[in-house]
Design a protein around this motif. Structure first.
Motif, PDB file in Angstrom:
ATOM      1  N   ARG A  45       0.928  -1.038   0.162  1.00  0.00           N
ATOM      2  CA  ARG A  45      -0.056  -0.006  -0.240  1.00  0.00           C
ATOM      3  C   ARG A  45       0.831   1.211   0.105  1.00  0.00           C
ATOM      4  NH1 ARG A  45      -3.001  -2.948   3.769  1.00  0.00           N
ATOM      5  NH2 ARG A  45      -2.298  -1.848   5.490  1.00  0.00           N
ATOM      6  N   ALA A  50      -0.227   5.330  -1.177  1.00  0.00           N
ATOM      7  CA  ALA A  50      -0.772   5.283   0.080  1.00  0.00           C
ATOM      8  C   ALA A  50      -0.921   5.692   1.446  1.00  0.00           C
ATOM      9  CB  ALA A  50      -2.070   4.066   1.029  1.00  0.00           C
ATOM     10  N   GLY A  53      -0.555   3.418   4.165  1.00  0.00           N
ATOM     11  CA  GLY A  53       0.528   2.224   4.083  1.00  0.00           C
ATOM     12  C   GLY A  53       1.887   2.110   5.118  1.00  0.00           C
ATOM     13  N   CYS A  79      -1.443  -5.940  -2.342  1.00  0.00           N
ATOM     14  CA  CYS A  79      -1.801  -4.709  -1.523  1.00  0.00           C
ATOM     15  C   CYS A  79      -2.211  -3.319  -2.440  1.00  0.00           C
ATOM     16  CB  CYS A  79      -1.529  -4.886  -0.888  1.00  0.00           C
ATOM     17  SG  CYS A  79      -2.930  -6.238   0.525  1.00  0.00           S
ATOM     18  N   GLN A  80      -0.872  -4.003  -3.332  1.00  0.00           N
ATOM     19  CA  GLN A  80      -0.127  -2.688  -4.049  1.00  0.00           C
ATOM     20  C   GLN A  80      -0.901  -2.393  -5.628  1.00  0.00           C
ATOM     21  OE1 GLN A  80       3.778  -3.781  -6.071  1.00  0.00           O
ATOM     22  NE2 GLN A  80       4.011  -0.922  -6.545  1.00  0.00           N
ATOM     23  N   ARG A  83      -5.267  -1.373  -4.566  1.00  0.00           N
ATOM     24  CA  ARG A  83      -4.204   0.151  -4.392  1.00  0.00           C
ATOM     25  C   ARG A  83      -3.998   0.911  -5.417  1.00  0.00           C
ATOM     26  NH1 ARG A  83      -5.634   4.635  -2.196  1.00  0.00           N
ATOM     27  NH2 ARG A  83      -4.115   6.418  -1.718  1.00  0.00           N
TER      28      ARG A  83
END
Length: 118
Positions: A45, A50, A53, A79-80, A83
């Motif tokens: 993240r 983000a 993160g 998660c990357q 996002r």
């Protein structure tokens, strides 16, 4: 439609008050994998921009524990990507609104010309 499914999935996860770590362990993943996934997800993240993160990686454990390393890599990538997908969707939505607004203005101008010419 896809966005609604993602939002519903997030709400179900939050409504259950179960962390991702607890969920992974409940699904049969080893604790080392779950630890790595949490750290990798936070790092992913952060890498995608983000604010929430932060980069977390237990490097000695990553080098020695294959399950932690696998969990970290999986969490980081997932998660990357999630996002970045959210950012793309927000960008498209903003620009779609601009196009919609421009189309509506053009339609109104054409209608006004038509009324004036009568």
């Amino acid at each position: 439609m896809w966005r609604a499914a993602v939002v519903l999935g997030v709400l179900v996860l939050l409504g259950g008050c179960e962390t991702t770590h607890e969920d992974l362990i409940a699904r049969g993943y080893p604790p080392a994998f779950a630890d790595g996934f949490d750290d990798g997800c936070s790092s992913g993240r952060q890498a995608a921009g983000a604010i929430t993160g932060q980069f977390r990686k237990d490097v000695p454990r990553y080098l020695k524990d294959a399950r932690y390393a696998e969990g970290w890599s999986d969490g980081f990538r997932q998660c990357q990507a999630m996002r970045e997908s959210e950012e793309r969707d927000a960008y498209r939505e903003r620009h779609w609104d601009d196009r919609e607004r421009a189309w509506q203005q053009e339609k109104d101008r054409d209608a006004a010309r038509a009324y004036r010419s009568q």
